[in-house]
Design an enzyme around this catalytic site. Structure first.
Site, mmCIF file in Angstrom:
data_model
loop_
_atom_site.group_PDB
_atom_site.id
_atom_site.type_symbol
_atom_site.label_atom_id
_atom_site.label_comp_id
_atom_site.label_asym_id
_atom_site.label_seq_id
_atom_site.Cartn_x
_atom_site.Cartn_y
_atom_site.Cartn_z
ATOM 1 N N SER A 80 0.824 -1.204 0.000
ATOM 2 C CA SER A 80 0.000 0.000 0.000
ATOM 3 C C SER A 80 0.864 1.262 0.000
ATOM 4 O O SER A 80 0.663 2.171 -0.815
ATOM 5 C CB SER A 80 -0.928 -0.015 1.222
ATOM 6 O OG SER A 80 -1.581 1.222 1.375
ATOM 7 N N ARG A 100 20.392 -15.417 8.469
ATOM 8 C CA ARG A 100 20.038 -14.034 8.163
ATOM 9 C C ARG A 100 21.115 -13.359 7.324
ATOM 10 O O ARG A 100 20.816 -12.562 6.425
ATOM 11 C CB ARG A 100 19.812 -13.257 9.460
ATOM 12 C CG ARG A 100 18.617 -13.749 10.256
ATOM 13 C CD ARG A 100 18.560 -13.099 11.621
ATOM 14 N NE ARG A 100 18.238 -11.680 11.528
ATOM 15 C CZ ARG A 100 18.403 -10.827 12.526
ATOM 16 N NH1 ARG A 100 18.903 -11.242 13.679
ATOM 17 N NH2 ARG A 100 18.068 -9.551 12.377
ATOM 18 N N ARG A 135 10.633 -8.269 7.982
ATOM 19 C CA ARG A 135 11.851 -8.934 8.428
ATOM 20 C C ARG A 135 12.648 -7.952 9.270
ATOM 21 O O ARG A 135 12.774 -6.776 8.913
ATOM 22 C CB ARG A 135 12.714 -9.378 7.241
ATOM 23 C CG ARG A 135 12.062 -10.400 6.339
ATOM 24 C CD ARG A 135 12.024 -11.776 6.975
ATOM 25 N NE ARG A 135 13.355 -12.296 7.243
ATOM 26 C CZ ARG A 135 13.608 -13.487 7.771
ATOM 27 N NH1 ARG A 135 12.613 -14.279 8.100
ATOM 28 N NH2 ARG A 135 14.838 -13.895 7.992
ATOM 29 N N LEU A 150 16.053 -6.576 10.244
ATOM 30 C CA LEU A 150 17.358 -6.527 9.579
ATOM 31 C C LEU A 150 18.481 -6.536 10.609
ATOM 32 O O LEU A 150 18.342 -5.994 11.713
ATOM 33 C CB LEU A 150 17.443 -5.284 8.698
ATOM 34 C CG LEU A 150 16.415 -5.243 7.568
ATOM 35 C CD1 LEU A 150 16.323 -3.851 6.959
ATOM 36 C CD2 LEU A 150 16.768 -6.271 6.491
ATOM 37 N N ASN A 201 11.897 3.852 7.079
ATOM 38 C CA ASN A 201 10.774 2.959 7.365
ATOM 39 C C ASN A 201 9.593 3.811 7.799
ATOM 40 O O ASN A 201 9.762 4.913 8.322
ATOM 41 C CB ASN A 201 11.136 1.989 8.493
ATOM 42 C CG ASN A 201 10.015 0.997 8.786
ATOM 43 O OD1 ASN A 201 9.443 0.407 7.872
ATOM 44 N ND2 ASN A 201 9.697 0.807 10.054
ATOM 45 N N HIS A 237 6.111 3.540 10.195
ATOM 46 C CA HIS A 237 5.534 2.720 11.256
ATOM 47 C C HIS A 237 4.188 3.301 11.658
ATOM 48 O O HIS A 237 4.064 4.522 11.821
ATOM 49 C CB HIS A 237 6.476 2.703 12.467
ATOM 50 C CG HIS A 237 5.974 1.871 13.602
ATOM 51 N ND1 HIS A 237 6.002 0.498 13.581
ATOM 52 C CD2 HIS A 237 5.408 2.224 14.784
ATOM 53 C CE1 HIS A 237 5.478 0.038 14.710
ATOM 54 N NE2 HIS A 237 5.112 1.060 15.451
ATOM 55 N N ASP A 294 12.275 -0.087 15.202
ATOM 56 C CA ASP A 294 11.427 1.098 15.374
ATOM 57 C C ASP A 294 12.051 2.133 16.310
ATOM 58 O O ASP A 294 11.348 2.885 16.989
ATOM 59 C CB ASP A 294 10.025 0.709 15.885
ATOM 60 C CG ASP A 294 9.284 -0.205 14.918
ATOM 61 O OD1 ASP A 294 9.509 -0.074 13.700
ATOM 62 O OD2 ASP A 294 8.502 -1.055 15.381
#
Length: 218
Positions: free
Chosen positions: A16, A69, A95, A97, A111, A113, A149
């Site tokens: 989205s 990873r 995921r 990181l 990012n 949030h 975050d």
């Protein structure tokens, strides 16, 4: 204008926010060029949306690497390098990181949030906001750091929490703000206006028509 920054959008689902970034980047004046959409899931619905928009797509299946990873991220890095990527926008990329990856992309990876960080990091943010009884909820764009975050906040947008709100109604209003805020923040990063200063994200004023700063208009 200066060369547009080649940007990859990383997704895991419907994409989205990816669609909002693609719409912004369709304007030749936008400073970021979406040069790749990468997903860790082959069934991510956003891949088809990106392909319809003429954007190169690639899948690096995270489950194929199990607990490796480093191997998964090395495969992603190879794709990013092959496409000449300079910036990353995470858009529902599910995921976590590693510290090594985030440090290599320090100051170049965003990012978004769905909460007003530092409140409600992690998942199920709308449920947590309703349970906490907050009167304001919203979204945050931040630079990505090793802590989930926890990166420097670039921009936030708030919406009221209304009587009778459900997770779905609240999420709908927050998502509308995400679609407005994320393209703006990526534009700041791609144009060089967004920078780190003493651990904080700073957005410099936009230049005026002839290049002068608008820091002190009038």
């Amino acid at each position: 204008m200066s060369q547009r920054r080649r940007t990859a959008i990383l997704i895991s689902g419907r994409g989205s926010n990816m669609a909002a970034l693609l719409a912004a980047a369709a304007d030749p004046a936008y400073p970021a060029e979406i040069a790749l959409v990468l997903s860790n899931r082959a069934d991510a619905a956003g891949l088809a949306r990106a392909a319809e928009a003429g954007i190169p797509t690639v899948v690096v299946e995270s489950r194929r690497f199990g607990k490796d990873r480093a191997g998964f991220e090395a495969a992603m890095e190879a794709e990013l390098a092959a496409h000449g990527i300079g910036l990353i926008a995470l858009a529902g990329f599910m995921r976590v990181l590693t510290e090594g990856f985030t440090r290599r992309w320090s100051g170049r990876m965003l990012n978004i949030h769905p909460s007003l960080l530092p409140a409600f990091p992690g998942l199920d943010t709308h449920a947590h906001a309703l349970a906490a009884g907050v009167r304001l909820h919203g979204c945050t764009v931040h630079l990505v750091t090793p802590g989930v975050d926890e990166g420097p906040i670039v921009a936030q947008a708030a919406v009221p929490v209304l009587a009778g709100d459900t997770e779905e109604t609240l999420a709908h209003r927050v998502l509308a703000e995400e679609h407005r805020l994320y393209p703006a923040a990526l534009g700041w990063l791609a144009s060089g206006r967004l920078r780190l200063q003493e651990g904080r994200a700073v957005v410099d004023p936009a230049p005026g028509p002839s290049g002068e700063s608008l820091r002190n208009p009038g």
